[in-house]
Design a protein around this motif. Structure first.
Motif, short mmCIF file in Angstrom:
data_model
loop_
_atom_site.label_atom_id
_atom_site.label_comp_id
_atom_site.label_asym_id
_atom_site.label_seq_id
_atom_site.Cartn_x
_atom_site.Cartn_y
_atom_site.Cartn_z
N ILE A 96 -0.87 -47.13 -10.01
CA ILE A 96 -0.69 -46.04 -9.05
C ILE A 96 -1.76 -46.08 -7.98
CG2 ILE A 96 -0.82 -43.53 -8.80
CD1 ILE A 96 0.59 -43.27 -11.49
N THR A 97 -3.00 -46.36 -8.38
CA THR A 97 -4.11 -46.41 -7.43
C THR A 97 -3.90 -47.49 -6.37
OG1 THR A 97 -5.66 -45.62 -9.12
CG2 THR A 97 -6.61 -46.69 -7.17
N LEU A 98 -3.56 -48.71 -6.81
CA LEU A 98 -3.35 -49.80 -5.85
C LEU A 98 -2.14 -49.53 -4.97
CD1 LEU A 98 -4.40 -52.52 -4.85
CD2 LEU A 98 -2.91 -53.65 -6.52
N ALA A 99 -1.08 -48.97 -5.57
CA ALA A 99 0.12 -48.66 -4.79
C ALA A 99 -0.18 -47.63 -3.71
CB ALA A 99 1.24 -48.17 -5.71
N MET A 118 3.59 -51.57 -24.01
CA MET A 118 4.35 -52.00 -22.85
C MET A 118 3.55 -51.76 -21.58
SD MET A 118 7.16 -53.26 -23.99
CE MET A 118 7.60 -53.46 -25.72
N ASP A 119 2.35 -52.36 -21.54
CA ASP A 119 1.49 -52.19 -20.37
C ASP A 119 2.16 -52.69 -19.09
OD1 ASP A 119 -0.28 -51.28 -22.20
OD2 ASP A 119 -1.79 -52.84 -21.92
N GLY A 120 2.82 -53.84 -19.18
CA GLY A 120 3.49 -54.40 -18.01
C GLY A 120 4.57 -53.49 -17.48
N THR A 121 5.35 -52.90 -18.39
CA THR A 121 6.39 -51.96 -17.99
C THR A 121 5.79 -50.72 -17.34
OG1 THR A 121 7.79 -52.74 -19.79
CG2 THR A 121 8.34 -50.61 -18.81
N ALA A 122 4.67 -50.23 -17.90
CA ALA A 122 4.00 -49.06 -17.33
C ALA A 122 3.49 -49.36 -15.92
CB ALA A 122 2.84 -48.63 -18.23
N ILE A 123 3.00 -50.57 -15.70
CA ILE A 123 2.53 -50.96 -14.36
C ILE A 123 3.69 -50.92 -13.37
CG2 ILE A 123 1.75 -52.96 -13.00
CD1 ILE A 123 -0.06 -53.66 -15.41
N MET A 124 4.82 -51.48 -13.75
CA MET A 124 5.99 -51.45 -12.87
C MET A 124 6.41 -50.02 -12.57
SD MET A 124 9.53 -50.80 -12.97
CE MET A 124 10.15 -51.13 -14.62
N GLN A 125 6.40 -49.16 -13.60
CA GLN A 125 6.81 -47.77 -13.41
C GLN A 125 5.87 -47.04 -12.46
OE1 GLN A 125 6.87 -46.48 -17.46
NE2 GLN A 125 8.93 -47.24 -17.86
N GLY A 126 4.58 -47.31 -12.57
CA GLY A 126 3.60 -46.66 -11.69
C GLY A 126 3.78 -47.05 -10.24
N VAL A 127 3.88 -48.36 -9.99
CA VAL A 127 4.06 -48.84 -8.61
C VAL A 127 5.41 -48.41 -8.07
CG1 VAL A 127 4.15 -50.87 -7.11
CG2 VAL A 127 2.53 -50.81 -9.02
N ALA A 128 6.45 -48.51 -8.90
CA ALA A 128 7.81 -48.15 -8.45
C ALA A 128 7.90 -46.67 -8.11
CB ALA A 128 8.83 -48.52 -9.52
N VAL A 135 5.49 -44.69 -6.97
CA VAL A 135 4.83 -44.49 -5.66
C VAL A 135 5.70 -45.07 -4.55
CG1 VAL A 135 2.81 -45.07 -4.26
CG2 VAL A 135 2.53 -44.48 -6.68
N PHE A 136 6.25 -46.26 -4.77
CA PHE A 136 7.07 -46.94 -3.77
C PHE A 136 8.30 -46.10 -3.41
CE2 PHE A 136 10.60 -49.99 -2.93
CZ PHE A 136 10.13 -50.52 -1.73
#
Length: 445
Positions: free
Chosen positions: A116-119, A319-329, A331-332
């Protein structure tokens, strides 16, 4: 067998994506700036927009989105109960299980917070200015005490019917733990949920086999009206997700490993090579389980009594990778639809995605279903998934590679803390080389 099916599905989704984009651009040329293209026929005037864009593509796309949303509650509930039922040894539940679950949840929270921060810094969705069919209504931020109170359902069936996922997750965790501690009665219930999980996974498989057609309809409609500038936003989204995935795997995991065990992170990453490649090719943590177990025990020296518990548990709840996608998605999509999310909304996304990671089964494509749940939780339009679904397959493969790396890292930490790690094996570069002789195809069948 699984690899061939996985690759075939990937090819079909890519074909559906490309066909949908090309069809959308073709219709855009025929109908610039929202106009219509009409062919006069003998009995009626044939409208391309009415028949294709607002007809076939709209119906096919909305059915696909509705199917994603349909599976959210049963998938989360059944998967969570199955995951917590595996903690049937009370000693492990109290000690090893507590350590593993704590580490998995902490790394997931770190992952989505970084995402979320980077997004927010990059703002990949700024400037698109799309309009959703669903109006966003801003909510008054509840207090922290109210958020905690509302996590516990007074009526779980109401939570199921309303899709209140935090309440569903809490009830599933409590139900699963009670089942694990209920002796023979719990074992019978656990067997039922294992069977239910197989049925739900079959539903997921059916849906993912229909995904190429859903992708085609969604993208064909989307690219009929989308501007060329949006493509650059999609590339920015892809790169942000990829960047956070790499940072989490190459920075977060090695730092945690070094701080908690003192082991050499470079050695760990080198020994993960075969497992990561296998996970990337299958996009499934569950399919990679045999390889992950072999790596953590034979190559890294973790005792099988630890690895056989933490690795399957990780494939279920980490599911860290899935959580990363959910965070960026999240915000996007919020930026694409010009929705200003509050701090409370972002905290809700972090909490929901972290807890929901426990219920995200380790099979390809489930991340999109979980994303629909997260978007619903903060009131964002689920149709925003159409923007990212075309590039999600490649990201799904990368996410899986990150997930199994996290499973192995936590296994090392727990094994070291329990005194069940052979550091001589871990430091031996030739340990467990026979893993290369494993017939991967047999394990995937």
């Amino acid at each position: 067998m699984t690899e061939n099916k996985s690759n075939n599905l990937t090819k079909r989704i890519v074909i559906g994506m490309i066909a949908g984009i090309l069809t959308g651009f073709l219709l855009k040329l025929l109908m610039p700036q929202g106009t219509d293209f009409v062919i006069p026929l003998y009995f009626f005037d044939f409208s391309f927009r009415s028949f294709f864009v607002d007809g076939i593509f709209e119906i096919g796309g909305q059915i696909f989105v509705a199917s994603l949303k349909m599976l959210v509650v049963p998938l989360v509930f059944v998967s969570l109960v199955c995951g917590t039922c595996s903690l049937n040894d009370t000693a492990k539940l109290g000690r090893i299980g507590g350590k593993a679950i704590g580490l998995y949840l902490i790394t997931t929270a770190v992952a989505i917070t970084g995402a979320i921060t980077l997004a927010l810094l990059v703002s990949p969705g700024e400037g698109v200015n799309m309009v959703s069919d669903t109006a966003f209504v801003s909510k008054e931020a509840p207090s922290l005490a109210q958020v905690i109170i509302q996590m516990f359902p007074s009526n779980p069936f109401t939570a199921f019917a309303q899709g209140n996922m935090l309440q569903v997750i809490v009830f599933a965790l409590l139900f699963g733990i009670a089942t694990a501690l209920a002796g023979q009665a719990g074992e019978r219930i656990a067997e039922l949920f294992v069977d239910l999980n197989e049925v739900i996974m079959r539903l997921v498989t059916i849906l993912m086999n229909l995904a190429p057609y859903g992708v085609f309809c969604l993208l064909a409609k989307l690219f009929t009206d989308i501007s060329i500038d949006t493509i650059s936003n999609l590339i920015a989204y892809f790169m942000v997700v990829l960047a956070v995935l790499f940072m989490h795997a190459l920075i977060t995991y090695p730092i945690v490993l070094k701080l908690l065990t003192g082991l050499n992170p470079i050695t760990f990453l080198k020994k993960m090579r075969d497992t990561v490649i296998f996970a990337f090719s299958t996009a499934s943590s569950n399919a990679t389980l045999p390889v992950t177990l072999e790596t953590t025990t034979k190559k890294m020296g973790a005792d099988n009594s630890i690895a056989s518990f933490t690795v399957p548990l990780g494939a279920t709840i980490n599911m860290d990778g899935t959580a990363i996608m959910q965070g960026v998605a999240t915000v996007f999509i919020a930026q694409v639809f010009n929705v200003d999310l509050t701090i409370s909304d972002f905290l809700m996304v972090i909490l929901t995605a972290t807890l929901a990671s426990i219920g995200t089964a380790g099979v390809p494509g489930v991340g999109l279903i979980m994303l629909a749940m997260v978007l619903n939780q903060v009131g964002l339009p689920v149709e925003g998934i159409a923007l990212i679904i075309g590039v999600d397959r490649l990201l799904d493969m990368t996410r899986t590679a990150v997930n199994v790396t996290g499973d192995s890292m936590v296994t090392m930490v727990v094994a070291k803390s329990e005194g069940h790690l052979n550091e001589d094996i871990f430091n031996d570069p030739n340990a467990g080389q026979k893993i290369e002789d494993i017939d991967f195809h047999k394990m995937r069948d």
